[in-house]
Write a protein that holds these residues in place. Structure first.
Motif, PDB file in Angstrom:
ATOM      1  N   SER A 177       0.765  -1.268   0.186  1.00  0.00           N
ATOM      2  CA  SER A 177      -0.092   0.148  -0.130  1.00  0.00           C
ATOM      3  C   SER A 177       0.823   1.077  -0.123  1.00  0.00           C
ATOM      4  N   GLY A 178       0.349   2.275  -0.540  1.00  0.00           N
ATOM      5  CA  GLY A 178       0.817   3.705  -0.676  1.00  0.00           C
ATOM      6  C   GLY A 178       0.614   4.209   0.945  1.00  0.00           C
ATOM      7  N   ILE A 179       1.383   5.333   1.247  1.00  0.00           N
ATOM      8  CA  ILE A 179       1.561   5.843   2.511  1.00  0.00           C
ATOM      9  C   ILE A 179       0.293   6.442   3.186  1.00  0.00           C
ATOM     10  N   GLN A 189       7.465   6.980  10.894  1.00  0.00           N
ATOM     11  CA  GLN A 189       7.870   6.152   9.958  1.00  0.00           C
ATOM     12  C   GLN A 189       7.439   6.542   8.511  1.00  0.00           C
ATOM     13  N   PHE A 190       6.338   7.589   8.397  1.00  0.00           N
ATOM     14  CA  PHE A 190       5.796   7.909   7.407  1.00  0.00           C
ATOM     15  C   PHE A 190       6.330   9.333   6.738  1.00  0.00           C
ATOM     16  N   HIS A 191       7.131  10.133   7.432  1.00  0.00           N
ATOM     17  CA  HIS A 191       7.859  11.172   7.190  1.00  0.00           C
ATOM     18  C   HIS A 191       8.707  10.976   5.835  1.00  0.00           C
ATOM     19  N   TYR A 192       8.854  12.058   5.056  1.00  0.00           N
ATOM     20  CA  TYR A 192       9.499  11.807   3.594  1.00  0.00           C
ATOM     21  C   TYR A 192      11.054  11.374   3.979  1.00  0.00           C
ATOM     22  N   PRO A 193      11.764  11.634   4.863  1.00  0.00           N
ATOM     23  CA  PRO A 193      13.128  11.223   4.720  1.00  0.00           C
ATOM     24  C   PRO A 193      13.199   9.799   5.393  1.00  0.00           C
ATOM     25  N   GLU A 194      12.209   9.329   6.124  1.00  0.00           N
ATOM     26  CA  GLU A 194      11.957   7.950   6.534  1.00  0.00           C
ATOM     27  C   GLU A 194      11.529   7.003   5.601  1.00  0.00           C
ATOM     28  N   ALA A 195      10.246   7.380   4.829  1.00  0.00           N
ATOM     29  CA  ALA A 195       9.584   6.663   3.947  1.00  0.00           C
ATOM     30  C   ALA A 195      10.394   6.455   2.573  1.00  0.00           C
ATOM     31  N   PHE A 196      11.020   7.462   1.991  1.00  0.00           N
ATOM     32  CA  PHE A 196      11.568   7.476   0.591  1.00  0.00           C
ATOM     33  C   PHE A 196      12.655   6.299   0.578  1.00  0.00           C
ATOM     34  N   GLY A 197      12.586   5.871  -0.580  1.00  0.00           N
ATOM     35  CA  GLY A 197      13.474   4.465  -0.829  1.00  0.00           C
ATOM     36  C   GLY A 197      13.449   3.513   0.203  1.00  0.00           C
ATOM     37  N   ASP A 198      12.255   3.404   1.048  1.00  0.00           N
ATOM     38  CA  ASP A 198      11.962   2.271   1.805  1.00  0.00           C
ATOM     39  C   ASP A 198      10.981   1.360   1.396  1.00  0.00           C
ATOM     40  N   ALA A 199      10.849   0.208   1.987  1.00  0.00           N
ATOM     41  CA  ALA A 199       9.626  -0.640   1.944  1.00  0.00           C
ATOM     42  C   ALA A 199       9.667  -1.665   2.973  1.00  0.00           C
ATOM     43  N   TYR A 200       8.788  -1.978   3.584  1.00  0.00           N
ATOM     44  CA  TYR A 200       8.669  -2.993   4.683  1.00  0.00           C
ATOM     45  C   TYR A 200       7.228  -3.570   4.959  1.00  0.00           C
ATOM     46  N   SER A 221     -20.070 -17.017   0.980  1.00  0.00           N
ATOM     47  CA  SER A 221     -19.934 -18.271   0.618  1.00  0.00           C
ATOM     48  C   SER A 221     -20.282 -19.456   1.644  1.00  0.00           C
ATOM     49  N   GLY A 222     -20.450 -18.908   3.050  1.00  0.00           N
ATOM     50  CA  GLY A 222     -21.017 -20.057   4.111  1.00  0.00           C
ATOM     51  C   GLY A 222     -19.580 -20.895   4.336  1.00  0.00           C
ATOM     52  N   LYS A 223     -18.412 -20.360   3.836  1.00  0.00           N
ATOM     53  CA  LYS A 223     -17.162 -21.390   4.177  1.00  0.00           C
ATOM     54  C   LYS A 223     -16.364 -20.568   5.231  1.00  0.00           C
ATOM     55  N   LYS A 224     -15.578 -21.268   6.167  1.00  0.00           N
ATOM     56  CA  LYS A 224     -14.508 -20.518   6.823  1.00  0.00           C
ATOM     57  C   LYS A 224     -13.117 -20.724   6.251  1.00  0.00           C
ATOM     58  N   ILE A 225     -12.711 -19.701   5.587  1.00  0.00           N
ATOM     59  CA  ILE A 225     -11.248 -19.732   4.930  1.00  0.00           C
ATOM     60  C   ILE A 225     -10.298 -18.867   5.657  1.00  0.00           C
ATOM     61  N   GLY A 226      -9.316 -19.417   6.071  1.00  0.00           N
ATOM     62  CA  GLY A 226      -8.237 -18.559   6.542  1.00  0.00           C
ATOM     63  C   GLY A 226      -7.555 -17.803   5.789  1.00  0.00           C
ATOM     64  N   ILE A 227      -7.178 -16.495   6.095  1.00  0.00           N
ATOM     65  CA  ILE A 227      -6.340 -15.489   5.292  1.00  0.00           C
ATOM     66  C   ILE A 227      -4.958 -15.539   5.848  1.00  0.00           C
ATOM     67  N   ARG A 228      -4.051 -15.879   5.285  1.00  0.00           N
ATOM     68  CA  ARG A 228      -2.827 -15.604   5.659  1.00  0.00           C
ATOM     69  C   ARG A 228      -2.175 -14.184   5.140  1.00  0.00           C
ATOM     70  N   PHE A 229      -2.439 -13.198   5.780  1.00  0.00           N
ATOM     71  CA  PHE A 229      -2.182 -11.812   5.204  1.00  0.00           C
ATOM     72  C   PHE A 229      -0.882 -11.158   5.633  1.00  0.00           C
ATOM     73  N   THR A 230      -0.293 -10.468   5.062  1.00  0.00           N
ATOM     74  CA  THR A 230       1.157  -9.787   4.944  1.00  0.00           C
ATOM     75  C   THR A 230       1.015  -8.453   4.306  1.00  0.00           C
ATOM     76  N   PRO A 231       0.513  -7.246   5.153  1.00  0.00           N
ATOM     77  CA  PRO A 231       0.600  -5.911   4.355  1.00  0.00           C
ATOM     78  C   PRO A 231       2.024  -5.507   4.477  1.00  0.00           C
ATOM     79  N   HIS A 232       2.159  -4.529   3.362  1.00  0.00           N
ATOM     80  CA  HIS A 232       3.678  -3.875   3.139  1.00  0.00           C
ATOM     81  C   HIS A 232       3.402  -2.434   2.822  1.00  0.00           C
ATOM     82  N   ILE A 233       4.371  -1.717   3.302  1.00  0.00           N
ATOM     83  CA  ILE A 233       4.269  -0.248   2.905  1.00  0.00           C
ATOM     84  C   ILE A 233       5.171   0.123   1.833  1.00  0.00           C
ATOM     85  N   LEU A 234       4.596   0.817   0.685  1.00  0.00           N
ATOM     86  CA  LEU A 234       5.466   1.355  -0.505  1.00  0.00           C
ATOM     87  C   LEU A 234       5.564   2.902  -0.262  1.00  0.00           C
ATOM     88  N   PRO A 235       6.939   3.225  -0.835  1.00  0.00           N
ATOM     89  CA  PRO A 235       7.228   4.899  -0.694  1.00  0.00           C
ATOM     90  C   PRO A 235       6.549   5.406  -1.694  1.00  0.00           C
TER      91      PRO A 235
END
Length: 344
Positions: A177-179, A189-200, A221-235
């Motif tokens: 996702s964008g900042i 962590q979202f200030h420009y000097p911190e975020a520019f050129g970084d991703a995590y 759907s009526g189904k239990k499906i587990g979501i293995r979700f990992t979010p990341h920040i983009l600069p």
């Protein structure tokens, strides 16, 4: 129809105001922001200075009598109580917080830190993802506008789950996702000097959107499906990619046909022949989806791209507005999506 926007100085509030500019059927009569109380919209956001809302003045609190429909761009717990007050007064509400998205009550203290006080109202709320819940949205007074990550992920997953071609009980999701997804509040962590050129990655095990996605999948759907979700920040300031991986017996051409058939009449879903780019959806209400298949591992790979402030928040809220008020679903939003003037 008179409109009020609570929390109008945040990214989602400003995007709503941009989206509402061409509407002739509605009038924004109130905007709120405690930070900018008493200031004119054009003084805080000069790009509105030549628009019809330039001289709207920020109030500090919502007037529950001034409008017919309220957009709430507020933190979750304040929205929880304000929604109840407005619905009791017969108002229509589109809530952009998570206060009414999840039907399972026990998830709120675990993921949001508060007990849900209004289970009856929660049961009546409709999840505002038009591609899945369109008919219900047309009939209700309270729409819980989806989160940005769930919008991108659920649209990538929906056709496969609906048609029962997901072979496993778990789905792997990696999203970027964008900042602007973190809001306008100042955080180091979202200030420009911190975020520019970084991703995590962040919250890789217990992100708030996991119960929302699992809850909605079970609902349709009526189904239990587990979501293995990992979010990341983009600069980048805005835009979002979600890559969804699941086991299936279908091959690539079968999967692609399934998705094209499911979304063939959807005005804001575009099936792509190559992996989507966020720059092609930023400022719009489009969701671009690409379907592929890993033959070696027998895994479907579905990639979706949205604007986290557009289809992931405010423009989707306008799509819900159109449905709730009987306007054509894509009215004004289609043109906005094709001719966007962006902020930030």
């Amino acid at each position: 129809m008179k409109i009020s926007i609570a929390g109008a100085s945040g990214y989602t509030g400003i995007e709503l105001l941009r989206g509402l500019l061409p509407y002739k059927e509605v009038e924004v009569v109130q905007i709120t922001s405690r930070q900018y109380e008493g200031k004119y919209l054009e003084d805080v956001f000069p790009h509105f200075s030549s628009t019809k809302y330039a001289e709207l003045k920020f109030d500090s609190e919502i007037d529950p009598e001034c409008a017919d429909l309220y957009f709430l761009c507020l933190p979750h717990q304040p929205s929880l109580h304000l929604v109840k007050e407005l619905i009791d007064k017969g108002k229509k509400v589109i809530d952009l917080s998570a206060a009414y998205r999840i039907k399972e009550l026990t998830r709120y203290p675990e993921f949001y830190g508060f007990e849900h006080s209004y289970p009856d109202l929660l049961e009546k709320a409709v999840y505002g993802l038009p591609e899945i819940f369109r008919d219900q949205i047309k009939e209700v007074s309270l729409v819980a506008n989806p989160g940005c990550y769930p919008t991108a992920t659920l649209l990538a997953l929906y056709p496969a789950v609906k048609e029962n071609v997901v072979s496993s009980e778990k789905v792997i999701v990696n999203a970027l996702s964008g900042i602007s997804g973190a809001g306008r509040s100042l955080k180091q962590q979202f200030h420009y000097p911190e975020a520019f050129g970084d991703a995590y990655a962040y919250n890789p095990v217990k992100h708030r959107h996991i119960p929302e996605m699992e809850d909605v999948v079970q609902r349709f759907s009526g189904k239990k499906i587990g979501i293995r979700f990992t979010p990341h920040i983009l600069p980048v300031s805005r835009g979002m990619i979600s890559t969804v991986v699941f086991e299936t017996s279908l091959n690539k051409s079968q999967l692609e046909e399934l998705y094209r058939l499911e979304y063939r009449y959807e005005p804001f879903i575009r099936i792509q022949s190559s992996p989507p780019h966020i720059k092609n959806v930023v400022g719009s209400n489009y969701c671009d989806i690409y379907v592929d298949y890993d033959e070696k591992n027998k895994l479907a790979v579905v990639i979706s791209a949205i604007d986290n402030l557009g289809k992931g928040a405010s423009l989707q809220a306008l799509q819900n507005l159109n449905l709730m008020t009987g306007l054509p679903e894509d009215k004004y939003i289609k043109e906005l999506s094709e001719n966007s003037i962006l902020f930030p």
